[in-house]
Design a protein around this motif. Structure first.
Motif, PDB file in Angstrom:
ATOM      1  N   HIS A  40       0.782  -1.305   0.232  1.00 37.59           N
ATOM      2  CA  HIS A  40      -0.100   0.085  -0.035  1.00 37.59           C
ATOM      3  C   HIS A  40       0.822   1.266  -0.030  1.00 37.59           C
ATOM      4  CE1 HIS A  40      -3.368   2.476   0.614  1.00 37.59           C
ATOM      5  NE2 HIS A  40      -2.821   3.279   1.530  1.00 37.59           N
ATOM      6  N   LEU A  86     -10.620  -2.647   1.656  1.00 36.43           N
ATOM      7  CA  LEU A  86     -10.515  -1.473   1.256  1.00 36.43           C
ATOM      8  C   LEU A  86     -12.082  -1.302   0.428  1.00 36.43           C
ATOM      9  CD1 LEU A  86      -7.009  -0.247   0.076  1.00 36.43           C
ATOM     10  CD2 LEU A  86      -8.299   0.291   2.221  1.00 36.43           C
ATOM     11  N   VAL A 184      -5.488  -3.186 -11.510  1.00 36.19           N
ATOM     12  CA  VAL A 184      -5.503  -2.039 -11.294  1.00 36.19           C
ATOM     13  C   VAL A 184      -4.282  -1.718 -10.377  1.00 36.19           C
ATOM     14  CG1 VAL A 184      -6.556  -0.050  -9.508  1.00 36.19           C
ATOM     15  CG2 VAL A 184      -8.053  -1.918 -10.710  1.00 36.19           C
ATOM     16  N   LEU A 186      -1.438   1.326  -9.170  1.00 35.72           N
ATOM     17  CA  LEU A 186      -1.011   2.799  -9.057  1.00 35.72           C
ATOM     18  C   LEU A 186       0.666   2.804  -9.564  1.00 35.72           C
ATOM     19  CD1 LEU A 186      -2.244   3.950  -5.847  1.00 35.72           C
ATOM     20  CD2 LEU A 186      -2.433   5.232  -7.880  1.00 35.72           C
ATOM     21  N   SER A 190       5.380  -1.466 -12.493  1.00 32.19           N
ATOM     22  CA  SER A 190       5.230  -2.703 -11.898  1.00 32.19           C
ATOM     23  C   SER A 190       5.292  -3.680 -13.352  1.00 32.19           C
ATOM     24  CB  SER A 190       4.066  -2.772 -10.970  1.00 32.19           C
ATOM     25  OG  SER A 190       2.999  -3.073 -11.553  1.00 32.19           O
ATOM     26  N   THR A 192       3.190  -6.222 -12.938  1.00 34.13           N
ATOM     27  CA  THR A 192       1.641  -6.241 -13.051  1.00 34.13           C
ATOM     28  C   THR A 192       1.494  -5.245 -14.280  1.00 34.13           C
ATOM     29  OG1 THR A 192       1.497  -7.158 -11.013  1.00 34.13           O
ATOM     30  CG2 THR A 192      -0.399  -6.230 -12.193  1.00 34.13           C
ATOM     31  N   ASP A 202      -4.429   3.722 -11.316  1.00 36.74           N
ATOM     32  CA  ASP A 202      -5.497   4.611 -10.106  1.00 36.74           C
ATOM     33  C   ASP A 202      -5.468   3.950  -8.891  1.00 36.74           C
ATOM     34  OD1 ASP A 202      -7.101   6.577  -9.701  1.00 36.74           O
ATOM     35  OD2 ASP A 202      -8.772   6.003 -10.455  1.00 36.74           O
TER      36      ASP A 202
HETATM   37  P1  ATP Z   1       5.229  -6.592  -9.572  1.00 37.47           P
HETATM   38  O1  ATP Z   1       5.466  -8.084  -8.858  1.00 37.47           O
HETATM   39  O2  ATP Z   1       3.786  -6.307 -10.095  1.00 37.47           O
HETATM   40  O3  ATP Z   1       6.255  -5.855  -9.923  1.00 37.47           O
HETATM   41  P2  ATP Z   1       4.961  -5.749  -6.592  1.00 37.47           P
HETATM   42  O4  ATP Z   1       6.242  -6.672  -6.075  1.00 37.47           O
HETATM   43  O5  ATP Z   1       5.091  -4.292  -6.341  1.00 37.47           O
HETATM   44  O6  ATP Z   1       5.059  -5.644  -8.169  1.00 37.47           O
HETATM   45  P3  ATP Z   1       2.852  -6.288  -4.992  1.00 37.47           P
HETATM   46  O7  ATP Z   1       3.737  -6.164  -3.737  1.00 37.47           O
HETATM   47  O8  ATP Z   1       1.950  -7.331  -4.838  1.00 37.47           O
HETATM   48  O9  ATP Z   1       3.714  -6.288  -6.287  1.00 37.47           O
HETATM   49  O10 ATP Z   1       2.356  -4.852  -5.036  1.00 37.47           O
HETATM   50  C1  ATP Z   1       0.826  -4.843  -5.382  1.00 37.47           C
HETATM   51  C2  ATP Z   1       0.722  -3.542  -6.397  1.00 37.47           C
HETATM   52  O11 ATP Z   1      -0.287  -2.587  -5.943  1.00 37.47           O
HETATM   53  C3  ATP Z   1       2.046  -2.501  -6.122  1.00 37.47           C
HETATM   54  O12 ATP Z   1       2.644  -1.893  -7.516  1.00 37.47           O
HETATM   55  C4  ATP Z   1       1.396  -1.026  -5.620  1.00 37.47           C
HETATM   56  O13 ATP Z   1       1.886   0.052  -6.385  1.00 37.47           O
HETATM   57  C5  ATP Z   1       0.131  -1.403  -5.886  1.00 37.47           C
HETATM   58  N1  ATP Z   1      -0.950  -0.616  -5.036  1.00 37.47           N
HETATM   59  C6  ATP Z   1      -0.761  -0.772  -3.541  1.00 37.47           C
HETATM   60  N2  ATP Z   1      -2.104  -0.100  -2.983  1.00 37.47           N
HETATM   61  C7  ATP Z   1      -2.814   0.487  -4.018  1.00 37.47           C
HETATM   62  C8  ATP Z   1      -3.931   1.071  -4.065  1.00 37.47           C
HETATM   63  N3  ATP Z   1      -4.521   1.271  -3.131  1.00 37.47           N
HETATM   64  N4  ATP Z   1      -4.470   1.283  -5.261  1.00 37.47           N
HETATM   65  C9  ATP Z   1      -3.601   0.939  -6.638  1.00 37.47           C
HETATM   66  N5  ATP Z   1      -2.482   0.337  -6.575  1.00 37.47           N
HETATM   67  C10 ATP Z   1      -2.056   0.060  -5.435  1.00 37.47           C
END
Ligand code: ATP
Length: 266
Positions: A40, A86, A184, A186, A190, A192, A202
């Motif tokens: 987050h 959320l 989704v 932000l 990433s 993803t 967003d």
């Molecule tokens: P990846 O493996 O996709 O390169 P990561 O290791 O950062 O990314 P996660 O740790 O699962 O993957 O993170 C989840 C993603 O969600 C992050 O890229 C973060 O920016 C995003 N994120 C977190 N909170 C929110 C939110 N409230 N709204 C949108 N996106 C969010």
């Protein structure tokens, strides 16, 4: 979305603090994993750069995502801890309006977590929640976390999967399986965001109600009109445009350096 909070509504970062409180409250209920708090924070950093508002490329992605969900034969809304904490109601509403299944899919399947998330979704009006406990009996071989465990009635056979706040590995695996993946995130950098078919850059709390309204509105369109919305959307362009808007905003702010004024002092 209304959250209980200890912060006064006049605080300049009231909404952000309310969201953090909602997540930390759900660490106690086991819905949110500690790693979810870190994720987050990473998202919030990008939201600061965006100016904490929904940008036009996100609106375009929302429109394409709504059309893709309506065109899907077997759509699934994948739910993790942060999204359940959320926006449980919004996830349930989206699944209902898009005629999609709801499936819990977690990076960390800790004891009690899946059922805590299931309870939140049921409280929010869900009639059926896939992927809980032994129901997640199928395996996605290419995924190297608990996320490989999927429900044979859901993600395994889905043609379109909505995966808010995802990790890159699973997005990649789902794409390799030929599925349409709607994310989704932000962070446009990433894995993803980069690997999804449609990325909504967003905040999930802003995007969910917009996506719900868009699906509702788009139900009046015929298949051809929906297909045009999907085929004319370019994720490459949406991500480029999102990064450019971030760059432009940072550039404009860098001209000022200090952009928040200290009131009450000369
Ligand atoms: P990846 O493996 O996709 O390169 P990561 O290791 O950062 O990314 P996660 O740790 O699962 O993957 O993170 C989840 C993603 O969600 C992050 O890229 C973060 O920016 C995003 N994120 C977190 N909170 C929110 C939110 N409230 N709204 C949108 N996106 C969010």
């Amino acid at each position: 979305m209304t959250y209980e909070t200890h912060v006064s509504s006049g605080h300049p970062r009231a909404e952000s603090i309310r969201i953090r409180e909602q997540l930390t409250k759900h660490v106690e209920t086991r819905v949110v994993a500690l790693a979810g708090i870190i994720a987050h924070g990473r998202g919030e950093a990008f939201d600061y750069i965006l100016g904490e508002k929904t940008i036009l490329p996100a609106m375009r992605a929302i429109s394409a995502a709504a059309a893709a969900l309506l065109l899907a034969e077997r759509p699934v809304v994948s739910v993790n801890g942060n999204t359940a904490a959320l926006c449980a109601r919004e996830l349930v509403d989206l699944a209902s309006v898009a005629n999609a299944k709801l499936e819990v899919n977690l990076f960390h399947r800790l004891p009690g977590r899946e059922s805590a998330i299931e309870s939140l979704l049921i409280e929010a009006g869900a009639e059926e929640v896939l992927g809980v406990g032994d129901a997640a009996s199928a395996r996605l071989d290419e995924v190297h976390s608990d996320r490989r465990r999927v429900d044979p009635r859901g993600i395994l056979i889905a043609d379109t999967v909505f995966v808010p706040l995802e990790d890159g590995d699973r997005t990649e695996a789902l794409r390799r399986m030929g599925k349409t993946v709607i994310a989704v995130d932000l962070n446009p950098l990433s894995r993803t965001a980069q690997l999804a078919s449609i990325t909504i850059v967003d905040n999930i709390v802003r995007a969910m109600p917009l996506l719900f309204s868009e699906v509702k509105k788009s139900r009046g369109l015929n298949a051809e009109e929906l297909r045009t919305k999907v085929t004319t959307f370019s994720n490459k362009k949406a991500l480029s445009d999102s990064m450019r808007l971030m760059e432009e905003r940072l550039h404009a702010l860098s001209e000022k350096g200090v952009y928040i004024q200290l009131h009450g002092r000369e």
